[in-house]
Enzyme design. Sequence first.
Site, PDB file in Angstrom:
ATOM      1  N   LYS A  52      12.478 -11.605  -4.808  1.00  0.00           N
ATOM      2  CA  LYS A  52      12.184 -10.192  -5.100  1.00  0.00           C
ATOM      3  C   LYS A  52      12.646  -9.843  -6.515  1.00  0.00           C
ATOM      4  O   LYS A  52      11.935  -9.183  -7.277  1.00  0.00           O
ATOM      5  CB  LYS A  52      12.864  -9.275  -4.060  1.00  0.00           C
ATOM      6  CG  LYS A  52      12.181  -9.345  -2.709  1.00  0.00           C
ATOM      7  CD  LYS A  52      12.962  -8.648  -1.595  1.00  0.00           C
ATOM      8  CE  LYS A  52      12.275  -8.941  -0.255  1.00  0.00           C
ATOM      9  NZ  LYS A  52      12.996  -8.415   0.913  1.00  0.00           N
ATOM     10  N   GLN A  96      18.557  -5.752   2.397  1.00  0.00           N
ATOM     11  CA  GLN A  96      17.953  -6.956   2.976  1.00  0.00           C
ATOM     12  C   GLN A  96      18.424  -7.135   4.424  1.00  0.00           C
ATOM     13  O   GLN A  96      19.625  -7.122   4.701  1.00  0.00           O
ATOM     14  CB  GLN A  96      18.336  -8.185   2.130  1.00  0.00           C
ATOM     15  CG  GLN A  96      17.688  -9.478   2.570  1.00  0.00           C
ATOM     16  CD  GLN A  96      16.164  -9.481   2.382  1.00  0.00           C
ATOM     17  OE1 GLN A  96      15.642  -8.984   1.386  1.00  0.00           O
ATOM     18  NE2 GLN A  96      15.461 -10.033   3.354  1.00  0.00           N
ATOM     19  N   ASP A 119      11.055  -0.060   1.312  1.00  0.00           N
ATOM     20  CA  ASP A 119      10.681  -0.942   2.422  1.00  0.00           C
ATOM     21  C   ASP A 119       9.828  -0.192   3.444  1.00  0.00           C
ATOM     22  O   ASP A 119       9.193  -0.815   4.299  1.00  0.00           O
ATOM     23  CB  ASP A 119      11.945  -1.472   3.136  1.00  0.00           C
ATOM     24  CG  ASP A 119      12.292  -2.897   2.726  1.00  0.00           C
ATOM     25  OD1 ASP A 119      11.406  -3.591   2.194  1.00  0.00           O
ATOM     26  OD2 ASP A 119      13.457  -3.302   2.943  1.00  0.00           O
TER      27      ASP A 119
END
Length: 293
Positions: A52, A96, A119
Site C-alpha cells: 500500500k 490494517q 477502507d
Amino acid sequence: MTLLDGKYVSNQIRDEIKSCVSSLLSAGGKAPHLAVIIVGHDPASETYVANKLKACEQVGFRATKIALPETITEQQLLSYIDSLNHDDDIDGFIVQLPLPGHIDETKVIEAIDFRKDVDGFHPINVGRMTLGFSSFVPATPSGIVELLRRYGIVVAGKHCVVVGRSNIVGKPVATLLMQKGMDATVTICHSQTRDLKALCLAADIIITAVGQPGLLTADMVKDGAVVIDVGITRVDDPLSPKGYHLRGDADFDAVAPKCSFITPVPGGVGPMTITMLLKNTLQAYHNLHNNNQ
Ligand code: NDP
C-alpha cells in the site's frame, strides 16, 4: 476465454491518479496523504502494508506508516485514531486488519472519522453505500466493479452468484451489484448454503470470496460464465523461492476454458484492491478540501 488482467487495469487507473496528483501540485496544492496503522508483526499484514505504501509512492501520494507494538492497549490505539481524525494533514487512514485478539475491531472501526475512512468499513459508509448515497466503498468490491466496467462486462439483468458474505467482500459486492444502475440479480451464498453447485450453475457471473482453493470446480460453471476469483490462499510449495504459491478459490485450469472471462490469481482482483484504496484516498482529499461532505 479472456483473462481479466487486474494488473493492467490497475496500472491504467494508477496513471490516471498520478496525473490528478500532478495537476494538484502544479495548482499549488499538496499531495494527498494516507496514513496506515499496523499493529504487531503479522507477515501477511506487513506485506499488504508495504504494498500500500509503495503504491502511494508510485502515484505521488504522501504516505505515513504508524507501526505499533502487539502489546498496545485498545485505549492507546483509540488515542492514535483520535489524533489522526483531528490531523488536518492526513486526508485518509486505515487500520490494517486483523488486530490482536485483545483489541475490539468493531470499536476501532467505529472510532475512525467516516470522512477519513478510506477502507469504507465505518457503519456510516456502509449505510450510505447500501442506500446508494456517495460514500467510501470498500476497495475489493469497488475493484471488482471497476474491472467488470473496464472490460465492458454488462451486469444489468444478469444473475450474479456471490460466494461468501464477509463485511469486506461478499456483502458489499452483492450490495453494489444490485444497486439501481448496476441492476444485477444477486444470490448470496455462504457456508450454510445448500446445493452451491446448482446455484453456481445458474449464474452468469460468479464472484467467489471464500479462501478455499479448488472450491469452484468446472462442473459448477456454465459455459460462457464470468468468474471473478477473489480468494487468495498461500499453498506450501517447496519449489517456489518463497516456499508457497498463491491460489484462488477456482480450479483455474479446469474452470477457465468454460468461461467468457476469468480473473487469474494472482494478478486479477488483488492489484485492483490497492488501487481502489488510492482512489478512495484521492476522493477523501477532494471531499476534505472542497468541503463536500
Ligand atoms: P471470510 O473468511 O471473512 O469469509 C469467507 C466466506 O466464505 C464466509 O462468508 C463463509 O461463510 C464462506 N464460506 C466458507 N466456506 C464455504 C463453503 N464451503 N461454501 C460457501 N461459502 C463458504 O473471508 P474474506 O471475505 O475476508 O476473504 C475471502 C477470501 O478472499 C480470502 O481468501 C481472502 O484472502 C481473499 N481476499 C482477497 C482480497 C483481494 O484483494 N484479492 C481482499 C480481501 C480478501 P460463513 O459466513 O457462513 O462463515
